[in-house]
Design a protein around this motif. Structure first.
Motif, mmCIF file in Angstrom:
data_model
loop_
_atom_site.group_PDB
_atom_site.id
_atom_site.type_symbol
_atom_site.label_atom_id
_atom_site.label_comp_id
_atom_site.label_asym_id
_atom_site.label_seq_id
_atom_site.Cartn_x
_atom_site.Cartn_y
_atom_site.Cartn_z
ATOM 1 N N VAL A 6 105.281 -83.285 -149.584
ATOM 2 C CA VAL A 6 105.080 -82.398 -148.448
ATOM 3 C C VAL A 6 104.426 -81.127 -148.982
ATOM 4 C CG1 VAL A 6 106.321 -80.934 -146.795
ATOM 5 C CG2 VAL A 6 107.096 -83.269 -147.205
ATOM 6 N N ARG A 7 103.529 -80.571 -148.220
ATOM 7 C CA ARG A 7 102.976 -79.259 -148.568
ATOM 8 C C ARG A 7 103.649 -78.230 -147.663
ATOM 9 N NH1 ARG A 7 96.759 -77.098 -148.159
ATOM 10 N NH2 ARG A 7 97.170 -75.024 -149.020
ATOM 11 N N VAL A 8 104.239 -77.217 -148.263
ATOM 12 C CA VAL A 8 104.944 -76.165 -147.535
ATOM 13 C C VAL A 8 104.077 -74.912 -147.559
ATOM 14 C CG1 VAL A 8 107.042 -74.763 -147.438
ATOM 15 C CG2 VAL A 8 107.165 -77.145 -148.254
ATOM 16 N N ILE A 9 103.693 -74.451 -146.375
ATOM 17 C CA ILE A 9 102.838 -73.272 -146.274
ATOM 18 C C ILE A 9 103.530 -72.220 -145.412
ATOM 19 C CG2 ILE A 9 100.631 -72.336 -145.494
ATOM 20 C CD1 ILE A 9 99.435 -75.138 -145.869
ATOM 21 N N TYR A 10 103.864 -71.104 -146.049
ATOM 22 C CA TYR A 10 104.389 -69.943 -145.338
ATOM 23 C C TYR A 10 103.256 -68.930 -145.213
ATOM 24 C CZ TYR A 10 109.423 -70.971 -146.185
ATOM 25 O OH TYR A 10 110.686 -71.507 -146.205
ATOM 26 N N THR A 11 103.100 -68.379 -144.028
ATOM 27 C CA THR A 11 102.189 -67.251 -143.832
ATOM 28 C C THR A 11 102.980 -66.121 -143.175
ATOM 29 O OG1 THR A 11 101.493 -68.061 -141.667
ATOM 30 C CG2 THR A 11 100.117 -68.681 -143.561
ATOM 31 N N LYS A 12 102.386 -64.965 -143.157
ATOM 32 C CA LYS A 12 102.931 -63.862 -142.378
ATOM 33 C C LYS A 12 102.383 -63.990 -140.960
ATOM 34 C CE LYS A 12 105.511 -61.674 -145.314
ATOM 35 N NZ LYS A 12 106.936 -61.420 -145.028
ATOM 36 N N TYR A 13 102.908 -63.199 -140.039
ATOM 37 C CA TYR A 13 102.534 -63.306 -138.626
ATOM 38 C C TYR A 13 101.042 -63.065 -138.405
ATOM 39 C CZ TYR A 13 103.038 -62.952 -133.574
ATOM 40 O OH TYR A 13 102.931 -63.165 -132.219
ATOM 41 N N ASP A 14 100.424 -62.242 -139.252
ATOM 42 C CA ASP A 14 98.991 -61.958 -139.115
ATOM 43 C C ASP A 14 98.112 -63.045 -139.740
ATOM 44 O OD1 ASP A 14 99.369 -61.482 -141.842
ATOM 45 O OD2 ASP A 14 98.253 -59.589 -141.843
ATOM 46 N N GLY A 15 98.744 -64.095 -140.294
ATOM 47 C CA GLY A 15 98.002 -65.201 -140.890
ATOM 48 C C GLY A 15 97.781 -65.074 -142.381
ATOM 49 N N ILE A 97 105.922 -69.492 -140.267
ATOM 50 C CA ILE A 97 105.569 -68.071 -140.260
ATOM 51 C C ILE A 97 106.803 -67.268 -140.643
ATOM 52 C CG2 ILE A 97 104.765 -66.123 -138.882
ATOM 53 C CD1 ILE A 97 103.214 -68.180 -137.158
ATOM 54 N N ASP A 98 106.708 -66.562 -141.766
ATOM 55 C CA ASP A 98 107.798 -65.738 -142.280
ATOM 56 C C ASP A 98 107.857 -64.435 -141.486
ATOM 57 O OD1 ASP A 98 109.567 -65.206 -144.955
ATOM 58 O OD2 ASP A 98 108.594 -63.372 -144.243
ATOM 59 N N LEU A 99 109.041 -64.130 -140.960
ATOM 60 C CA LEU A 99 109.218 -62.930 -140.138
ATOM 61 C C LEU A 99 109.959 -61.821 -140.883
ATOM 62 C CD1 LEU A 99 110.048 -64.675 -136.748
ATOM 63 C CD2 LEU A 99 107.856 -63.721 -137.517
ATOM 64 N N ASP A 100 109.830 -61.811 -142.192
ATOM 65 C CA ASP A 100 110.276 -60.712 -143.043
ATOM 66 C C ASP A 100 111.778 -60.682 -143.316
ATOM 67 O OD1 ASP A 100 107.532 -59.738 -142.776
ATOM 68 O OD2 ASP A 100 108.168 -58.897 -140.863
ATOM 69 N N PHE A 120 110.506 -55.745 -141.586
ATOM 70 C CA PHE A 120 110.459 -56.299 -140.236
ATOM 71 C C PHE A 120 110.054 -55.218 -139.232
ATOM 72 C CE2 PHE A 120 112.382 -57.352 -136.146
ATOM 73 C CZ PHE A 120 111.921 -58.643 -135.942
ATOM 74 N N ALA A 121 110.648 -54.045 -139.342
ATOM 75 C CA ALA A 121 110.334 -52.948 -138.422
ATOM 76 C C ALA A 121 108.859 -52.540 -138.538
ATOM 77 C CB ALA A 121 111.247 -51.755 -138.697
ATOM 78 N N GLU A 122 108.349 -52.453 -139.772
ATOM 79 C CA GLU A 122 106.938 -52.099 -139.979
ATOM 80 C C GLU A 122 106.011 -53.150 -139.389
ATOM 81 O OE1 GLU A 122 106.285 -51.531 -144.181
ATOM 82 O OE2 GLU A 122 107.919 -50.053 -144.299
ATOM 83 N N HIS A 123 106.286 -54.421 -139.703
ATOM 84 C CA HIS A 123 105.419 -55.495 -139.221
ATOM 85 C C HIS A 123 105.555 -55.709 -137.715
ATOM 86 C CE1 HIS A 123 104.871 -57.473 -143.432
ATOM 87 N NE2 HIS A 123 104.145 -56.388 -143.270
ATOM 88 N N VAL A 125 105.603 -53.467 -135.536
ATOM 89 C CA VAL A 125 104.602 -52.570 -134.961
ATOM 90 C C VAL A 125 103.201 -52.993 -135.389
ATOM 91 C CG1 VAL A 125 103.760 -50.192 -134.923
ATOM 92 C CG2 VAL A 125 106.221 -50.653 -134.825
ATOM 93 N N GLU A 126 102.993 -53.153 -136.699
ATOM 94 C CA GLU A 126 101.669 -53.462 -137.242
ATOM 95 C C GLU A 126 101.096 -54.772 -136.692
ATOM 96 O OE1 GLU A 126 99.597 -54.372 -141.601
ATOM 97 O OE2 GLU A 126 101.608 -53.517 -141.516
ATOM 98 N N PHE A 127 101.907 -55.808 -136.632
ATOM 99 C CA PHE A 127 101.437 -57.124 -136.187
ATOM 100 C C PHE A 127 101.668 -57.356 -134.702
ATOM 101 C CE2 PHE A 127 102.587 -58.802 -140.694
ATOM 102 C CZ PHE A 127 101.460 -58.205 -141.235
ATOM 103 N N GLY A 128 102.406 -56.478 -134.050
ATOM 104 C CA GLY A 128 102.652 -56.621 -132.619
ATOM 105 C C GLY A 128 103.550 -57.788 -132.264
ATOM 106 N N TYR A 129 104.696 -57.884 -132.949
ATOM 107 C CA TYR A 129 105.627 -58.968 -132.627
ATOM 108 C C TYR A 129 106.001 -58.907 -131.145
ATOM 109 C CZ TYR A 129 106.714 -59.613 -137.670
ATOM 110 O OH TYR A 129 106.668 -59.851 -139.015
ATOM 111 N N PRO A 130 105.857 -60.023 -130.433
ATOM 112 C CA PRO A 130 106.289 -60.043 -129.030
ATOM 113 C C PRO A 130 107.810 -59.904 -128.926
ATOM 114 C CG PRO A 130 104.974 -62.000 -129.577
ATOM 115 C CD PRO A 130 105.244 -61.265 -130.844
ATOM 116 N N ASP A 131 108.283 -59.403 -127.783
ATOM 117 C CA ASP A 131 109.718 -59.170 -127.594
ATOM 118 C C ASP A 131 110.546 -60.437 -127.772
ATOM 119 O OD1 ASP A 131 109.255 -56.491 -127.144
ATOM 120 O OD2 ASP A 131 109.308 -56.669 -124.952
ATOM 121 N N ASP A 132 110.055 -61.581 -127.278
ATOM 122 C CA ASP A 132 110.848 -62.810 -127.409
ATOM 123 C C ASP A 132 110.966 -63.241 -128.869
ATOM 124 O OD1 ASP A 132 108.109 -63.594 -127.417
ATOM 125 O OD2 ASP A 132 108.638 -65.614 -126.748
#
Length: 171
Positions: A6-15, A97-100, A120-123, A125-132
């Motif tokens: 299996v290939r495991v790929i983690y990215t941040k929310y911004d890709g 997608i890793d959410l910090d 998490f708090a920085e990202h 705002v920076e990445f615009g995490y939706p409320d849900d």
């Protein structure tokens, strides 16, 4: 029949790249898909080439907002859970997608801690995490903080049989 690898790929929310490594599929059960990584596995960590120095087992839950990494000694974290979006499979590649936020149980003391709340708090705002997404991340964090401390499986002992599959035996 799924591949053994299996290939495991983690990215941040911004890709952006976070982690990327091959793993051996160990099992699938009601908890999720268990994969193992042996010492010496070539990987990418924070976008840079790396080599895994300590083997580990990763549980990729079927529908949860986290993944669980189970570690042998000498790693100080016995269990390290990343708060993530639910895994998305494309063939034998899993995208996460890793959410910090991280929920960690320390090996020596059993201390359970929530880490990287500042990131998490920085990202958020920076990445615009939706409320849900924020609500799911906090709910997963609360669940893990309780489960890591109270003996809920798979965090009590279930993972140990899988960890034996990636750690060398001492004769």
């Amino acid at each position: 029949m799924p591949s053994e690898m299996v290939r495991v790929i983690y990215t941040k929310y911004d890709g952006s790249a976070h982690r990327d490594y091959p793993a051996r599929r160990l099992a699938e059960d009601d908890l999720g898909i268990w994969v193992g990584v042996t010492r010496g596995t070539a990987s990418v960590y924070h976008g840079r080439p790396s080599v895994e120095q300590i083997p580990f087992v990763l549980l990729i839950p079927h529908h949860a907002w986290w993944t669980g990494m189970f570690n042998p000694p000498p790693r100080t974290s016995e269990v390290y859970c990343d708060i993530t979006t639910p895994a998305r499979w494309e063939g034998d590649t899993v995208h996460i997608i890793d959410l910090d936020l991280d929920a960690v149980r320390r090996r020596e003391t059993g201390l359970v801690e929530l880490r990287d709340e500042d990131e998490f708090a920085e990202h958020r705002v920076e990445f615009g995490y939706p409320d849900d997404l924020v609500e799911h991340a906090f709910a997963a964090s609360r669940h893990l903080m309780t489960a890591l401390g109270d003996g809920t499986e798979p965090f009590a002992s279930h993972y140990r049989k899988h960890l034996l599959e990636v750690t060398p035996r001492e004769d």
